[in-house]
Design an enzyme around this catalytic site. Structure first.
Site, short mmCIF file in Angstrom:
data_model
loop_
_atom_site.label_atom_id
_atom_site.label_comp_id
_atom_site.label_asym_id
_atom_site.label_seq_id
_atom_site.Cartn_x
_atom_site.Cartn_y
_atom_site.Cartn_z
N HIS A 153 0.83 -1.21 0.00
CA HIS A 153 0.00 0.00 0.00
C HIS A 153 0.87 1.26 0.00
O HIS A 153 0.69 2.15 -0.84
CB HIS A 153 -0.91 0.00 1.23
CG HIS A 153 -1.80 1.19 1.33
ND1 HIS A 153 -3.09 1.18 0.86
CD2 HIS A 153 -1.59 2.44 1.83
CE1 HIS A 153 -3.64 2.37 1.07
NE2 HIS A 153 -2.74 3.15 1.66
N GLU A 154 1.79 1.32 0.94
CA GLU A 154 2.63 2.52 1.06
C GLU A 154 3.61 2.64 -0.11
O GLU A 154 3.96 3.74 -0.51
CB GLU A 154 3.38 2.51 2.39
CG GLU A 154 2.48 2.48 3.62
CD GLU A 154 1.47 3.61 3.66
OE1 GLU A 154 1.72 4.67 3.03
OE2 GLU A 154 0.42 3.45 4.31
N HIS A 195 1.92 4.54 -2.88
CA HIS A 195 2.06 5.99 -2.66
C HIS A 195 3.46 6.47 -3.00
O HIS A 195 3.65 7.47 -3.69
CB HIS A 195 1.78 6.32 -1.18
CG HIS A 195 0.36 6.16 -0.75
ND1 HIS A 195 -0.70 6.67 -1.47
CD2 HIS A 195 -0.18 5.56 0.35
CE1 HIS A 195 -1.83 6.39 -0.82
NE2 HIS A 195 -1.54 5.70 0.26
#
Length: 352
Positions: free
Chosen positions: A19-20, A23
């Protein structure tokens, strides 16, 4: 239990990192400076700095974050404040939107990869009726053993799980069932029967026995169907939770998830390591989709909440003042922390 805790930590790290990382990669591609990339919450266990970014592993397995330069008006050094180079706020609205959206998208991508593994090694259950309950709704509608259900209320049915989801979503309403019988297509109207003892609606069919082993092209196809089904099931569960159709006990945090991993591990460990791995991959897929769906909710402090502010900026032609947006997200973060404490206490109470 130790093995289950280790398995949960591995799953947690894979999902949060993916997820990170979504980003992070899109931020870097758009020239946005990432101040810190961390996994977990609380005090740092390990940290190092590389390329102007601090990487940290924190004590508590309850999240993670990518901290951008100038995000919500914070973390802006003197050079960035003056020139704006590397600041999240100075990037184009499209670049910021893509950066925020990339986290949930990464969760769906990794979930699809997990789905491919599951389909390739396990196959899928086709929507073939193996038996019809005597006196049930399906028998009254004329369905028979061997019928292949192709659509329910106009929605395409690909797997047996799709039928169960359609029955859940229907909540007892009439269902238009399209099916194939010995190559001939037909449709019927089925009216589910309510069972007071089970407090649920039954359509009166059994299945899940027609296993399809997929070729390579079919694996990619059915992997997508598994992903689609899990996204729909997750979204439906959230709606039912909001409407009060599911109790608070249906929500689990890290403690509850460790317990679920432990129960799954105990149930399959005697069948070999391959079964353990597949079941852990299945849990990881479901959690990854849950993480992606939850983060897209239009709530402060979540990615969905930030996307709402960016959409408002696109419409208005100018951003909401960063300090005001920051206050909204701070309030959302506080509410999220309170919810996490409630879930933690609820998880612990279920163990006592």
């Amino acid at each position: 239990m130790i093995v289950s805790i280790i398995l949960f930590i591995i799953i947690f790290c894979v999902l949060v990192v993916s997820h990170e990382l979504g980003h992070f990669l899109i931020a870097r591609k758009n020239g946005i400076h990432v101040v810190e990339f961390f996994i977990g919450m609380g005090p740092s266990l390990i940290s190092f700095e590389k390329g102007g970014t601090k990487y940290s592993l924190k004590l508590l397995p309850i999240g993670g974050a990518c901290v951008f330069e100038g995000e919500d008006g914070q973390n802006m050094g003197e050079e960035q404040s003056e020139e704006g180079e590397g600041s999240f706020q100075k990037a184009s609205v499209g670049a910021r939107f893509a950066t925020v959206l990339a986290g949930p998208v990464a969760n769906f991508v990794i979930a699809y990869l997990f789905a491919l593994i599951i389909v390739w090694f396990c196959g899928v259950m086709m929507p073939t009726i193996s038996s019809v309950t005597e006196g049930g709704a399906a028998e009254a509608a004329g369905l028979q053993e061997g019928d292949v259900i192709t659509r329910i209320n106009g929605e395409k049915i690909h797997m047996w799980e799709d039928i169960r989801l359609a029955a859940l979503i229907g909540q007892g309403g009439s269902m238009t069932i399209e099916y194939e019988r010995q190559g001939e297509k037909d449709e019927v109207i089925l009216n589910p029967v309510y069972d007071e003892n089970g407090d649920t609606w039954y359509i009166g069919i059994m299945g899940g026995t027609d296993l399809k082993i997929c070729t390579v092209p079919e694996t990619f196809q059915y992997g997508f169907y598994v992903l689609e089904y899990t996204v729909k099931a997750t979204a439906k569960s959230l709606v039912m939770l909001v409407r009060g159709q599911l109790s608070a006990d249906a929500v689990s945090g890290p403690v509850g998830m460790v317990q679920y991993v432990d129960q799954t591990y105990d149930a399959v460990k005697d069948y070999g390591m391959s079964n353990v791995i597949i079941n852990m991959v299945n849990i990881a897929m479901m959690l990854s989709i849950s993480l992606g769906v939850m983060n897209l909710l239009p709530l402060p402090a979540l990615d969905g909440g930030r996307l709402v502010f960016l959409l408002v900026e696109m419409v208005r032609g100018k951003p909401v003042p960063p300090e005001k947006e920051g206050l909204v997200h701070l309030g959302g973060m506080i509410a999220l922390m309170i919810l996490m404490v409630f879930v933690l206490v609820n998880d612990i109470s279920k163990l006592l």
